[in-house]
Write a protein that holds these residues in place. Structure first.
Motif, PDB file in Angstrom:
ATOM      1  N   GLU A  58       7.316  78.540  26.777  1.00 20.68           N
ATOM      2  CA  GLU A  58       6.847  77.829  27.957  1.00 20.68           C
ATOM      3  C   GLU A  58       7.849  76.760  28.374  1.00 20.68           C
ATOM      4  OE1 GLU A  58       3.715  74.659  25.906  1.00 20.68           O
ATOM      5  OE2 GLU A  58       2.984  76.595  26.615  1.00 20.68           O
ATOM      6  N   GLN A  59       8.596  76.214  27.416  1.00 17.98           N
ATOM      7  CA  GLN A  59       9.679  75.287  27.775  1.00 17.98           C
ATOM      8  C   GLN A  59      10.751  76.010  28.579  1.00 17.98           C
ATOM      9  OE1 GLN A  59      11.200  73.065  24.347  1.00 17.98           O
ATOM     10  NE2 GLN A  59       9.151  73.051  23.459  1.00 17.98           N
ATOM     11  N   MET A  60      11.024  77.254  28.211  1.00 13.32           N
ATOM     12  CA  MET A  60      12.022  78.033  28.941  1.00 13.32           C
ATOM     13  C   MET A  60      11.555  78.289  30.373  1.00 13.32           C
ATOM     14  SD  MET A  60      13.686  81.742  28.000  1.00 13.32           S
ATOM     15  CE  MET A  60      12.336  82.718  28.662  1.00 13.32           C
ATOM     16  N   ILE A  61      10.294  78.668  30.529  1.00  9.18           N
ATOM     17  CA  ILE A  61       9.756  78.907  31.869  1.00  9.18           C
ATOM     18  C   ILE A  61       9.786  77.625  32.694  1.00  9.18           C
ATOM     19  CG2 ILE A  61       7.664  79.508  33.143  1.00  9.18           C
ATOM     20  CD1 ILE A  61       9.062  81.909  31.909  1.00  9.18           C
ATOM     21  N   ALA A  62       9.448  76.503  32.062  1.00 12.35           N
ATOM     22  CA  ALA A  62       9.486  75.216  32.770  1.00 12.35           C
ATOM     23  C   ALA A  62      10.901  74.899  33.231  1.00 12.35           C
ATOM     24  CB  ALA A  62       8.952  74.109  31.862  1.00 12.35           C
ATOM     25  N   ARG A  63      11.898  75.195  32.396  1.00 21.78           N
ATOM     26  CA  ARG A  63      13.300  74.952  32.769  1.00 21.78           C
ATOM     27  C   ARG A  63      13.698  75.842  33.954  1.00 21.78           C
ATOM     28  NH1 ARG A  63      18.336  74.289  29.932  1.00 21.78           N
ATOM     29  NH2 ARG A  63      17.224  73.071  28.333  1.00 21.78           N
ATOM     30  N   VAL A  64      13.282  77.092  33.931  1.00 26.00           N
ATOM     31  CA  VAL A  64      13.598  78.012  35.028  1.00 26.00           C
ATOM     32  C   VAL A  64      13.051  77.480  36.347  1.00 26.00           C
ATOM     33  CG1 VAL A  64      13.032  80.284  36.001  1.00 26.00           C
ATOM     34  CG2 VAL A  64      13.821  80.109  33.638  1.00 26.00           C
TER      35      VAL A  64
END
Length: 596
Positions: free
Chosen positions: A258-264
């Protein structure tokens, strides 16, 4: 053939800087539009960065003006000239470069174009034509932007995973056929007649082998292939962001992803989402929304009223309840907007999902009204109002069936249908949710056995291990899906790494030791050499870009997609091959006759 003799100095979309006024620039691109005003000649030149207006003045440069008069749509030009401000009355605020133009004194045709089948700035082009001439469709700014954002998203993902210690590793495209839930695309072997490779439905087995190999953190932007029926958000060949990690728990995977999605979202759309993302259990999702990928942008939650209406005199509901079935109610705010014809249409709508009918009641003056209310006592009616939370002008919609799947499917699709009709599924609003605690097994009535809900390597929850012996259908798995606005962006699980537990799962799935060795032998052998605890997840990149771009068709984010019939209209594939090619493969094509 004319070669590029003038080196481009700027992209067309860059001619929006006041400091460029009175400076010479050299541009290259395609003719979007041309206008001959008798004296001055204007061309809108386009490259991937945007449009800029070119001016040709016969008074100052008659040679360039004469050449420009030959320009037509999609001709390829190289031009050079001086940037100047447009006259105030001619400024175009709809163009990024609308306050400027370039007065051209040199023009070269790099290539000429046939009359294109559609203009690049035309909006009402059929998808069939767009797919047949995809190379022209890609010139359209909207299509280019989709591919550009796909690139940006992919780069963000790569940077994020690199920062967190992941290695990008490629896995084979040609492999043996293993059961993964859909049909394989098969590739005949020329060197081993009668044997076939299979294109990967996912890198599942190989990424687990990489964990056995000690890489600990792997990812791949992986091409995957599934021979299945297609729809607007599905393609026979698609791309996954495929990830696997060692020595992790379910929460570790979910938090990092979810951190990756937030960064995207933050890097590419300037959207910040609140973390951690909320979780909902599979069972709660099914009970409230009838589906394991709920759209949470609006309410209208389902209510189980089986016990409330069990003792009514309405025969349909009584029979369903007595046979162990289920009756669900969908309370619809402002449901008085639904006419009797609308309600009749909704009965036909749920029929597409197996429902034998749909009952309804309206709330008027604090009481329930309908042609079936007389079968329900005052106390049951009051209880219905209480459990559904229905207020004035609500309409209650009911579906009941002995088969719970029919009720879930009917009501889930009815909820979404009404959400669209009442404008509740708002574009631009992002509602993420993790769905967890999926069942490990489901019952296959046709074959009288258990099936794995995900795949046979999904780990059961430790607290449910005892149920493997007594009630396997109650065993929950360490599986998780990330859902956005009713679309599954990705899913994964913690894997089984213990051979004794794996043998037990195979036993429950009625996969014999011999069959398991035949289908998964190399993975099973690898698990016997000190396999670490591991788990992972795969996101559908195509679907992710589609959702983030606010699109409804997955083909709009893929450069060269297939149609819903699995054909490539541009390349005209699939196609026949020569007899010699078939002979080399030891294959003979016979006429296919479908069973009638």
């Amino acid at each position: 053939m004319i070669r590029v003799e003038q080196q481009r100095t700027h992209f067309c979309g860059e001619i929006c800087d006041p400091s460029l006024v009175s400076k010479r620039v050299t541009l290259t691109g395609w003719v979007q539009n041309y206008r001959d005003h008798g004296g001055l000649m204007f061309i809108d030149l386009r490259d991937r960065s945007g449009l800029v207006q070119l001016v040709f003045d016969p008074q100052t440069n008659p040679a360039a003006h004469e050449i420009a008069k030959k320009a037509r749509h999609e001709d390829v030009l190289s031009v050079s000239g001086i940037v100047q401000n447009r006259d105030p009355e001619n400024v175009n605020p709809k163009m990024k470069t609308g306050a400027y133009e370039v007065k051209i004194d040199r023009i070269d045709f790099l290539n000429r174009s046939k009359t294109p089948p559609f203009q690049i700035d035309q909006e009402d082009v059929s998808e069939e034509i767009r797919l047949k001439y995809r190379y022209l469709d890609i010139r359209r700014p909207a299509m280019y932007n989709n591919l550009f954002m796909r690139h940006r998203i992919t780069q963000t993902v790569r940077r994020f995973l690199d920062e967190h210690g992941f290695l990008e590793v490629e896995t084979p495209i040609l492999n043996r056929s293993t059961p993964e839930g859909a049909r394989d695309f098969l590739v005949p072997s020329r060197l081993s007649h009668g044997k076939f490779y299979a294109l990967p439905q996912s890198p599942q087995i190989f990424k687990q082998l990489l964990m056995v190999g000690g890489l600990e953190r792997y990812y791949q932007i992986a091409r995957c292939f599934r021979d299945e029926d297609l729809r607007a958000d599905r393609q026979p060949e698609f791309t996954q962001i495929d990830i696997e990690m060692s020595f992790v728990r379910q929460e570790d995977v979910m938090r990092l992803m979810e951190q990756m999605i937030a960064r995207v979202l933050e890097e590419n759309y300037d959207i910040k989402i609140s973390l951690p993302i909320a979780q909902i259990t599979y069972q709660e999702a099914m009970e409230k929304y009838g589906i394991d990928r709920p759209d949470l942008r609006f309410g209208m939650e389902l209510v189980d009223v089986t016990d409330v209406v069990r003792d009514s005199d309405f025969a349909v509901f009584k029979t369903v309840a007595e046979k162990g079935g289920m009756i669900k109610c969908l309370p619809v705010p402002e449901g008085d907007r639904l006419s009797r014809k609308d309600l009749d249409d909704l009965i036909a709508f749920v029929g597409k999902y197996g429902a034998k009918g749909m009952a309804w009641m309206r709330v008027k003056d604090g009481k329930l009204e309908s042609n079936i209310v007389k079968y329900f006592s005052d106390s049951i009616q009051q209880k219905l109002l209480e459990v559904t939370g229905a207020r004035e002008n609500y309409t209650l919609l009911f579906v009941g069936d002995v088969k719970k799947k029919v009720v879930y499917d009917s009501m889930a699709n009815l909820r979404l249908h009404l959400g669209d009709r009442f404008g509740l599924r708002k574009k631009g609003e992002l509602k993420f949710v993790w769905v967890v605690d999926f069942p490990l097994f489901e019952w296959n009535e046709e074959e009288n056995r258990y099936d794995a809900v995900h795949h046979p390597f999904t780990a059961p929850k430790l607290e449910d291990m005892a149920l493997l012996e007594t009630d396997p259908l109650k065993v929950r798995s360490d599986a998780y899906d990330l859902v956005l606005n009713g679309i599954e962006l990705g899913g994964g699980s913690i894997r089984i790494h213990d051979m004794e537990l794996q043998a037990k799962i195979f036993e429950l799935l009625k996969i014999s030791r011999e069959e398991a060795r035949e289908k998964f032998g190399f993975l099973l052998e690898a698990l016997e050499f000190g396999a670490p605890p591991h788990g992972g997840l795969a996101f559908g990149l195509d679907r992710m870009v589609m959702e983030f771009q606010g699109l409804s068709n997955i083909r709009d984010v893929i450069a060269f997609p297939k149609t819903q019939k699995g054909t490539d209209m541009m390349c005209d594939s699939p196609s026949e091959v020569t007899p010699k090619q078939l002979e080399e493969l030891g294959i003979k094509v016979v006429e296919y006759r479908a069973n009638k």
